[in-house]
Enzyme design. Structure first.
Site, PDB file in Angstrom:
ATOM      1  N   GLN A 170      37.624  36.121  40.273  1.00  0.00           N
ATOM      2  CA  GLN A 170      38.389  36.956  41.150  1.00  0.00           C
ATOM      3  C   GLN A 170      38.081  37.027  42.675  1.00  0.00           C
ATOM      4  O   GLN A 170      39.006  37.248  43.475  1.00  0.00           O
ATOM      5  CB  GLN A 170      38.297  38.326  40.537  1.00  0.00           C
ATOM      6  CG  GLN A 170      39.102  39.587  41.243  1.00  0.00           C
ATOM      7  CD  GLN A 170      40.701  38.945  40.795  1.00  0.00           C
ATOM      8  OE1 GLN A 170      40.967  39.051  39.718  1.00  0.00           O
ATOM      9  NE2 GLN A 170      41.496  39.382  41.636  1.00  0.00           N
ATOM     10  N   ASP A 230      40.535  49.002  41.578  1.00  0.00           N
ATOM     11  CA  ASP A 230      40.832  48.343  40.188  1.00  0.00           C
ATOM     12  C   ASP A 230      41.156  49.579  39.415  1.00  0.00           C
ATOM     13  O   ASP A 230      40.759  50.824  39.628  1.00  0.00           O
ATOM     14  CB  ASP A 230      39.457  47.593  39.591  1.00  0.00           C
ATOM     15  CG  ASP A 230      39.671  46.716  38.453  1.00  0.00           C
ATOM     16  OD1 ASP A 230      40.645  46.805  37.815  1.00  0.00           O
ATOM     17  OD2 ASP A 230      38.499  46.433  37.958  1.00  0.00           O
ATOM     18  N   ARG A 246      44.268  32.861  42.539  1.00  0.00           N
ATOM     19  CA  ARG A 246      43.443  32.476  41.356  1.00  0.00           C
ATOM     20  C   ARG A 246      43.226  31.061  40.799  1.00  0.00           C
ATOM     21  O   ARG A 246      42.462  30.394  40.726  1.00  0.00           O
ATOM     22  CB  ARG A 246      43.809  33.351  40.290  1.00  0.00           C
ATOM     23  CG  ARG A 246      43.494  34.915  40.375  1.00  0.00           C
ATOM     24  CD  ARG A 246      42.241  35.280  40.553  1.00  0.00           C
ATOM     25  NE  ARG A 246      41.307  34.874  39.420  1.00  0.00           N
ATOM     26  CZ  ARG A 246      41.239  35.546  38.102  1.00  0.00           C
ATOM     27  NH1 ARG A 246      41.993  36.502  37.841  1.00  0.00           N
ATOM     28  NH2 ARG A 246      40.534  35.136  37.280  1.00  0.00           N
ATOM     29  N   CYS A 287      42.963  43.333  41.600  1.00  0.00           N
ATOM     30  CA  CYS A 287      42.920  42.182  40.723  1.00  0.00           C
ATOM     31  C   CYS A 287      44.044  42.293  39.959  1.00  0.00           C
ATOM     32  O   CYS A 287      44.395  40.904  39.291  1.00  0.00           O
ATOM     33  CB  CYS A 287      41.582  42.201  40.071  1.00  0.00           C
ATOM     34  SG  CYS A 287      41.250  43.504  39.023  1.00  0.00           S
ATOM     35  N   ARG A 332      35.318  34.310  28.989  1.00  0.00           N
ATOM     36  CA  ARG A 332      35.571  35.862  29.154  1.00  0.00           C
ATOM     37  C   ARG A 332      34.964  36.623  28.007  1.00  0.00           C
ATOM     38  O   ARG A 332      35.351  36.524  26.723  1.00  0.00           O
ATOM     39  CB  ARG A 332      37.003  36.124  29.424  1.00  0.00           C
ATOM     40  CG  ARG A 332      37.461  37.720  29.506  1.00  0.00           C
ATOM     41  CD  ARG A 332      38.583  38.032  29.931  1.00  0.00           C
ATOM     42  NE  ARG A 332      38.831  37.536  31.533  1.00  0.00           N
ATOM     43  CZ  ARG A 332      39.779  38.295  32.033  1.00  0.00           C
ATOM     44  NH1 ARG A 332      40.665  38.910  31.365  1.00  0.00           N
ATOM     45  NH2 ARG A 332      39.897  37.927  33.351  1.00  0.00           N
ATOM     46  N   HIS A 392      32.715  39.328  37.758  1.00  0.00           N
ATOM     47  CA  HIS A 392      34.157  38.774  37.899  1.00  0.00           C
ATOM     48  C   HIS A 392      34.481  37.808  38.960  1.00  0.00           C
ATOM     49  O   HIS A 392      35.013  37.999  40.087  1.00  0.00           O
ATOM     50  CB  HIS A 392      35.351  39.784  37.952  1.00  0.00           C
ATOM     51  CG  HIS A 392      36.507  38.997  37.382  1.00  0.00           C
ATOM     52  ND1 HIS A 392      36.601  37.941  36.834  1.00  0.00           N
ATOM     53  CD2 HIS A 392      37.859  39.579  37.155  1.00  0.00           C
ATOM     54  CE1 HIS A 392      38.046  37.599  36.601  1.00  0.00           C
ATOM     55  NE2 HIS A 392      38.647  38.524  36.650  1.00  0.00           N
TER      56      HIS A 392
HETATM   57  N1   CP Z   1      42.574  39.927  37.073  1.00  0.00           N
HETATM   58  C1   CP Z   1      42.427  39.426  36.113  1.00  0.00           C
HETATM   59  O1   CP Z   1      41.427  38.835  35.802  1.00  0.00           O
HETATM   60  O2   CP Z   1      43.501  39.432  35.337  1.00  0.00           O
HETATM   61  P1   CP Z   1      43.625  38.915  33.984  1.00  0.00           P
HETATM   62  O3   CP Z   1      42.844  40.026  33.054  1.00  0.00           O
HETATM   63  O4   CP Z   1      45.027  38.998  33.448  1.00  0.00           O
HETATM   64  O5   CP Z   1      43.161  37.777  33.541  1.00  0.00           O
HETATM   65  N1  NVA Z   2      37.843  45.761  35.436  1.00  0.00           N
HETATM   66  C1  NVA Z   2      38.491  45.099  34.767  1.00  0.00           C
HETATM   67  C2  NVA Z   2      39.140  44.039  35.235  1.00  0.00           C
HETATM   68  C3  NVA Z   2      40.240  43.270  34.951  1.00  0.00           C
HETATM   69  C4  NVA Z   2      40.873  42.134  35.216  1.00  0.00           C
HETATM   70  C5  NVA Z   2      38.301  44.968  33.458  1.00  0.00           C
HETATM   71  O1  NVA Z   2      37.283  44.692  33.075  1.00  0.00           O
HETATM   72  O2  NVA Z   2      38.823  45.317  32.495  1.00  0.00           O
END
Ligand code: CP
Ligand code: NVA
Length: 316
Positions: A141, A233, A301, A273, A111, A138
């Site tokens: 997701q 989101d 997930r 998400c 990430r 992502h």
């Molecule tokens: N939806 C998602 O990716 O959540 P986290 O940031 O908790 O991993």
């Molecule tokens: N769009 C959000 C998703 C988090 C899971 C972010 O990138 O923070």
């Protein structure tokens, strides 16, 4: 075609974006995710004697835990590597990190911020790398999201999904997911918060071959009208915290609330998400209401990512 045949090309590869997949591979992964969920024991030990590095340069609850648990369930070891702790956080390059980790582990999950950081990790790794969220995409997701929609609403093809809010990383992956599944995607975002043009073009190209479509709007009411799936989101993604106040102003009118959900199909389902900001992008009533699938979505997930890892590591 069997699931294993549909997914055979993925063995040894990385997943940076859903656009890396062919439509039958995307559906094959969803089928495998269903199989993995149905019989959690059947895949136990498939990745025995492997270890996977989980590099996180941003916060995470769901992604981190579902990868760690998923790896444990297939007999593999995992190493959670926060960038606060490893040398990456002190300026060691992605390229050097990739080459070193590839000597120790059989898979990398990362990430990070820019998609270029992910791409560099793939370029310098000799093991499969999975995108666990970048500023651009992502993909994990959306595997879970579409598994969840299929469980509740059946076949995806021809269904309409409306995204309300920021044209962000999750929205980009949603566009690809809809295109691969032959769905009609509508994205309703405030002016200035559009999806990236290259993503829209690519999604349109994929949709042209699958019977799907992409429609960009600035009116959430028109966007949600008759939709089968409504998704939103947070207005402010990780890394954009400085823009929070401006975004709260600019996204006024883009909240998914009971009145907006009432414009969708009566059987419409709601996805988010998570983490959610109740009272901002979504109301408590919608998030906790009967149309919300967010807890199944979070659970999936685990299953979807197990399926992805089994496919990338040729363990079907
Ligand atoms: N939806 C998602 O990716 O959540 P986290 O940031 O908790 O991993
Ligand atoms: N769009 C959000 C998703 C988090 C899971 C972010 O990138 O923070």
């Amino acid at each position: 075609m069997s699931i294993a045949d549909a997914l055979s090309r993925l063995e040894g590869s990385s997943l940076g974006s859903l656009a890396d997949l062919q439509p039958d591979e995307f559906i094959g992964l969803l089928d495998l995710a269903d199989a993995v969920k149905k019989d959690r024991d059947a895949y136990r030990d498939r990745l025995k004697n492997t270890t996977h590095a989980l590099i996180f340069e941003k916060h995470s609850t769901r992604t981190r835990v579902s990868f760690e648990v998923g790896l444990k369930e297939v007999g593999a070891g995992s190493l959670f590597l926060s960038s606060n702790d490893i040398q990456l956080g002190r300026g060691e390059s992605i390229a050097d990190t990739a080459r070193v980790l590839s000597r120790y582990v059989q898979g990398i999950v990362i990430r990070t911020f820019g998609q270029d950081r992910f791409d560099t990790m793939v370029e310098y790794s000799s093991v499969p790398v999975i995108n666990a969220l970048t500023d651009k995409y992502h993909p994990c997701q959306i595997l879970a999201d579409f598994q969840t929609v299929r469980e509740h609403r059946g076949d995806l093809k021809g269904k309409t999904l409306t995204w309300v809010g920021d044209g962000n990383n999750v929205a980009h992956s949603i566009l690809y997911g809809c295109a691969l599944a032959g769905m009609h995607a509508r994205v309703a975002f405030p002016k200035g918060y559009d999806c990236d043009a290259d993503v829209v073009r690519k999604a349109e190209e994929i949709a042209a071959a699958t019977g799907g479509s992409v429609e960009l709007l600035h009116d959430p009411v028109a966007g949600v009208g008759g939709a089968d799936v409504v998704v939103t989101d947070v207005f402010t993604s990780m890394g954009q915290e400085d823009e929070t106040q401006a975004r709260l102003r600019d996204f006024a009118g883009f909240q998914v609330n009971e009145a907006l959900m009432a414009k969708a199909d009566t059987r419409a389902v709601f996805l988010h998400c998570l983490p959610a900001h109740r009272g901002e992008e979504v109301t408590e009533g919608v998030l906790e209401g009967p149309q919300s699938l967010v807890w199944d979505e979070a659970e999936n997930r685990l299953h979807a990512q197990k399926a992805l890892m089994l496919a990338l590591h040729g363990a079907l």
